[in-house]
Design a protein around this motif. Structure first.
Motif, PDB file in Angstrom:
ATOM      1  N   ALA A 144       1.409 -49.104 -30.456  1.00 33.65           N
ATOM      2  CA  ALA A 144       2.222 -48.810 -29.293  1.00 33.65           C
ATOM      3  C   ALA A 144       1.763 -47.400 -28.793  1.00 33.65           C
ATOM      4  N   LEU A 145       1.705 -46.111 -30.207  1.00 28.29           N
ATOM      5  CA  LEU A 145       1.189 -45.117 -29.394  1.00 28.29           C
ATOM      6  C   LEU A 145       0.125 -45.456 -29.458  1.00 28.29           C
ATOM      7  N   GLY A 146      -1.164 -46.262 -29.111  1.00 27.66           N
ATOM      8  CA  GLY A 146      -2.261 -45.858 -28.852  1.00 27.66           C
ATOM      9  C   GLY A 146      -2.500 -46.825 -27.265  1.00 27.66           C
ATOM     10  N   PHE A 147      -1.864 -47.873 -27.447  1.00 26.25           N
ATOM     11  CA  PHE A 147      -1.075 -48.359 -25.637  1.00 26.25           C
ATOM     12  C   PHE A 147      -0.966 -47.683 -24.836  1.00 26.25           C
ATOM     13  N   SER A 148       0.041 -46.828 -25.376  1.00 24.29           N
ATOM     14  CA  SER A 148       1.188 -45.690 -24.201  1.00 24.29           C
ATOM     15  C   SER A 148      -0.261 -44.697 -23.604  1.00 24.29           C
ATOM     16  N   THR A 149      -1.574 -43.929 -25.028  1.00 24.16           N
ATOM     17  CA  THR A 149      -2.091 -43.294 -24.729  1.00 24.16           C
ATOM     18  C   THR A 149      -2.826 -44.344 -23.509  1.00 24.16           C
ATOM     19  N   PHE A 187      -7.351 -41.385 -31.745  1.00 25.91           N
ATOM     20  CA  PHE A 187      -7.749 -42.609 -32.760  1.00 25.91           C
ATOM     21  C   PHE A 187      -7.632 -44.093 -32.382  1.00 25.91           C
ATOM     22  N   TRP A 188      -5.928 -43.636 -31.871  1.00 23.29           N
ATOM     23  CA  TRP A 188      -5.223 -45.102 -31.617  1.00 23.29           C
ATOM     24  C   TRP A 188      -5.397 -45.910 -30.252  1.00 23.29           C
ATOM     25  N   GLY A 189      -5.864 -44.589 -29.233  1.00 18.65           N
ATOM     26  CA  GLY A 189      -6.138 -44.736 -27.699  1.00 18.65           C
ATOM     27  C   GLY A 189      -7.525 -45.692 -28.100  1.00 18.65           C
ATOM     28  N   ILE A 190      -8.022 -45.140 -28.813  1.00 18.91           N
ATOM     29  CA  ILE A 190      -9.426 -45.403 -28.474  1.00 18.91           C
ATOM     30  C   ILE A 190      -9.896 -46.778 -28.607  1.00 18.91           C
ATOM     31  N   VAL A 221      -9.879 -37.283 -25.002  1.00 21.07           N
ATOM     32  CA  VAL A 221      -9.154 -39.481 -25.149  1.00 21.07           C
ATOM     33  C   VAL A 221     -10.325 -40.107 -23.896  1.00 21.07           C
ATOM     34  N   SER A 222      -9.855 -39.551 -22.865  1.00 23.26           N
ATOM     35  CA  SER A 222     -10.714 -39.739 -21.514  1.00 23.26           C
ATOM     36  C   SER A 222     -11.953 -39.917 -21.533  1.00 23.26           C
TER      37      SER A 222
END
Lengths: 501, 330
Positions: free
Chosen positions: A8-13, A355-358, A58-59
């Motif tokens: 969830a954290l990943g997808f929100s990022t 990490f989870w965003g990628i 992240v971007s």
């Protein structure tokens, strides 16, 4: 559950407007450079590194990752349409994909590649999310002896890659191994077979050799007569795979995904090896092995899924250990350091959003790719209708720019020219370029790990059978060898050849 | 024989005359230097530690010089290809080299033939950063410090191996210097770069490794690798708790990796001065300083003369090490 909240954290990022935008730019750029033969993800990411300095960490990493797996998608397009692997990992796709295109099934081949890649990408992204940390442990158990045994499995299986005389296939593997020896011996520092040319001190460039033996050779062959060309144009039809195609791609896609996910974790050309391995497996278990090399759907679906799955899972060692599995991942390490992030086991705990965003962005990126690419297939197929006298010079120019941009080394271009002519002669002699490339990729790894294992065991060769993983791999190699030479199967092979001749 | 020697001399004379002519021509344009983009050649692959330093520096230098400083990776032959390209480039300041201890001290000593002369073919611009190396071991190896490692190596000579990023690299030589100064035995296992070597040390395939501090720092922090000592004379600012090898029983031990900017010999002094000034300003920039600190690199700005003296000193320092360890590559 941890995984859910992490994702969830990943997808929100990854789902923020800004990050979606950079993900889109990444996959678009990746597709473009993947389609252009020779221009690889390595060169593109290297050129873009300075720009990422200004972006959020992240971007920038999401964009760079997008370029990488976007290139895997785009690379298959060129491989299928003009027999020119846009990326080294799509070299295998060229074998059957191009034959499908020649039979007027280019659209179906492209759709199969795109759908297989999407499936593999989605599955392996979840694998990365779930198993990133435990899988790393397996990769660490692979020492020199295990790598050596893995390469033996690869080489033994490569016999199955060929669809002609076994002798010619073995000759091609041997030639590939020899070409792989060019360059500096890492243990003694002695330059070998470099003809005194310092530019070859680090070996021949894989992209240069692949573009030469596949692409340039194909162009030369086509120049022999315009007749085949008109045939090809007339038969382009049916962009979407038929029901039968779907039925036949299902199992290869699953197997390719599994093979790719497993091999991608291992450092050193995971995606390339995965594609070769998948092709070998598909051909070995196929009920109609004679179709391979003449446009087999499994020969496109399997390797394409495998290389995409491998591309995703090769992020595992990077994200969990900070260790790059291939040159593109090495650039990602550079990008992280420039951003002030020290890659290593701490990234997941210290920078969970990154990490989870990628990881989440990989799935979003794969979705974008399939949405972008399916409508574009019609456009790509139109490429085939461009006359040769326009298309060929453009391809040659892009190849040259692309190969040169990797190392700014003019000798790489000489290698393209040389292997173009060599590849043409091989086609005339009915020798396959694929086993040659496999030998070329595996040869240096085989030697490096054999010698390292021997130094580590202080000259005791039993190290290969006393280490369990290595022993299992060698047993697999032995079984494959027996199966290949078993009388009944041998007879079947010969039957197949007679049909071909 | 005589003929060839005469031809040689004539060529040399022509070369000198040409260089002088270029210098004259260049001097007149030095005033408005730079008026187009500058290429900074990195003699190693993109993504490595030298490349990272180059990209951070090039970014800021572009802002200061008002012209883009482009990083071009010319990797190959342990850095010799890129260095040779710059040695033979037009001496106008538009092609500069991100040199290292490898290109300007080790390669000329180790390789039978180096295509350039590290001192005569280059005009030094400025030293930039010094990066410590570090002695790390897999945590399963039962040693907590250098003294215990030495005891272990002496108790079982020849049993243990150490990994490095490759034959003839600064890390390999750090290991050889360690062996010769401490009088211990370890088998050297070369890899193609730090990454794969680190992988095998993490998996305990090889228990000991000499690495660049930046590439190991994440593992040291997380405890997946145990750092025994850094190789510099003083402790690293980023890891003040790690002792030095010199203070752990091998007095006088010192190795490190350094990065410095070079132009081709014959580049006009005004141009060198402008580049030196820009490099100094870049290194003084707080964001650059911050990045370098995170990267465990110590900033060492210098004058061109100091860099020239540094190269001389490094060659003098490494000559006996290379000879003792009998490292000679073709």
């Amino acid at each position: 559950m941890d995984l859910v909240s992490n994702l969830a954290l990943g997808f929100s990022t990854a789902g923020s407007v800004e990050n979606l935008f950079f993900c889109l730019i990444g996959v678009l750029l990746g597709t473009l450079i993947g389609v252009l033969p020779g221009i690889g993800a390595t060169a593109t990411i290297a050129m873009l590194l300075p720009i990422t300095f200004q972006l959020e960490p992240v971007s920038s990493l999401i964009m760079l990752a997008g370029i990488y797996y976007g290139a895997q998608y785009g690379g298959s397009t060129t491989a299928i349409l003009i027999n020119m692997p846009g990326e080294s990992s799509s070299a295998v796709t060229a074998i059957d994909g191009y034959q499908m295109a020649r039979k007027g099934r280019a659209g179906a081949a492209l759709s199969i590649a795109a759908l297989g890649s999407f499936f593999a990408g989605s599955v392996s992204t979840f694998l990365v999310a779930i198993f990133a940390i435990p899988l790393t442990g397996i990769a660490l158990k692979f020492g020199a002896a295990e790598y050596f045994s893995l390469m033996i499995v690869g080489l033994v299986s490569s016999v199955a890659l060929a669809h002609g005389s076994i002798v010619k296939a073995l000759a091609m593997v041997a030639l590939g191994l020899l070409l792989g020896l060019v360059g500096t011996d890492i243990y003694t520092g002695t330059p070998r077979f470099t003809l005194g040319i310092r530019e070859y001190a680090d070996g021949l460039n894989f992209v240069a050799v692949a573009v030469g033996v596949f692409g340039i050779a194909e162009i030369l062959r086509n120049l022999e007569g315009e007749k085949t060309r008109t045939l090809l144009m007339a038969k382009v039809s049916g962009l979407w795979p038929t029901k039968d195609d779907f039925r036949r791609m299902f199992a290869p896609v699953l197997r390719g995904t599994a093979i790719g996910s497993a091999l991608g974790i291992l450092p050193g050309g995971g995606a390339i090896l995965a594609a070769f391995a998948s092709y070998t497996v598909e051909k070995r278990i196929s009920k109609t092995p004679e179709e391979f090399g003449h446009g087999a759907i499994a020969g496109v679906a399997g390797p394409e899924s495998a290389n995409n799955a491998g591309a995703q899972t090769s992020f595992i060692p990077l994200l969990t250990l900070g260790i790059p599995a291939n040159p593109v991942m090495a650039l990602m390490v550079g990008a992280m350091i420039i951003q002030g992030i020290v890659p290593g086991p701490n990234v997941a705990s210290e920078q969970p959003a990154l990490f989870w965003g990628i990881i989440a962005s990989m799935w979003i990126g794969n979705l974008m790719l399939v949405v972008l690419n399916l409508p574009l297939i019609g456009l790509w197929v139109k490429l085939l209708t461009i006359p040769y006298y326009v298309l060929f010079p453009i391809i040659m120019a892009f190849c040259s720019i692309g190969v040169y941009s990797v190392n700014s080394n003019v000798y790489d271009l000489y290698a393209v020219a040389f292997f173009g002519i060599a590849g043409y002669l091989l086609v005339k002699l009915r020798c396959e370029p694929a086993p040659l490339l496999l030998g070329f990729v595996l040869g240096p790894l085989l030697e490096e790990n054999l010698r390292r294992a021997m130094i580590l065991s202080r000259g005791d060769p039993t190290t290969f059978v006393t280490r369990p993983i290595s022993a299992i791999l060698l047993a697999i190699a032995a079984i494959v060898l027996v199966v290949v030479f078993l009388p009944s199967i041998k007879a079947k092979r010969e039957e197949v050849f007679q049909e071909e001749d | 024989m005589t003929l060839s020697r005469m031809t040689r001399r004539a060529l040399l004379a022509t070369g000198a005359a040409l260089t002088a002519a270029f210098a004259l021509a260049a001097a007149s344009v030095a005033a408005d230097f730079p008026d187009r983009q500058i290429t900074m050649v990195v003699p190693f692959a993109a993504g490595g530690s030298t490349d990272v330093v180059a990209r951070i520096i090039a970014q800021k230098m572009s802002e200061d010089l008002g012209q883009q400083v482009i990083v071009q990776n010319v990797a190959g032959a342990g850095g010799n290809l890129g260095a040779d390209n710059v040695a033979r480039a037009e001496p106008d300041g538009y092609t500069i080299l991100m040199g290292t201890v490898a290109t300007h001290a080790l390669n000329p000593l180790i390789l039978k033939s180096t295509p350039y002369d590290a001192e005569k073919d280059f005009a030094p611009i400025s030293l930039l950063v010094v990066v410590p190396n570090v002695l790390v071991v897999n945590p399963e190896l039962p040693v907590k410090n250098v003294e215990e490692l030495l005891a272990l190596l002496k108790a079982e000579p020849g049993k243990y191996s150490y990994a490095s990023s490759g034959n003839g690299t600064p890390l390999h030589l750090s290991g050889e210097l360690f062996k010769s100064m401490a009088g211990v035995e370890m088998e050297h296992i070369p890899y193609k770069g730090s990454g794969p070597a680190l992988n095998d040390v993490l998996g305990n395939q090889v228990p000991i490794m000499f690495d660049n501090l930046p590439s190991s720092s994440g593992h040291i922090k997380s405890g997946t690798l145990r750092a025994l000592a850094v190789t510099t004379k003083e402790r690293a600012a980023s890891f003040p708790d790690i002792p030095t090898i010199a203070e752990s029983g091998i007095p006088g031990y010192e190795t490190y990796t350094w990065n410095a900017l070079f132009a081709p010999a014959g580049t006009p002094p005004e141009v060198i001065a402008r580049l030196n000034d820009s490099a100094k300003k870049t290194l003084a920039d707080p964001t650059v300083a911050e990045r370098m600190k995170e990267f465990s690199a110590a900033i060492v700005a210098s004058s061109p003369e100091e860099l020239g003296a540094h190269v001389k000193a490094e060659i003098a320092k490494w000559t006996p090490v290379v000879q003792d360890a009998k490292i000679q590559l073709d």
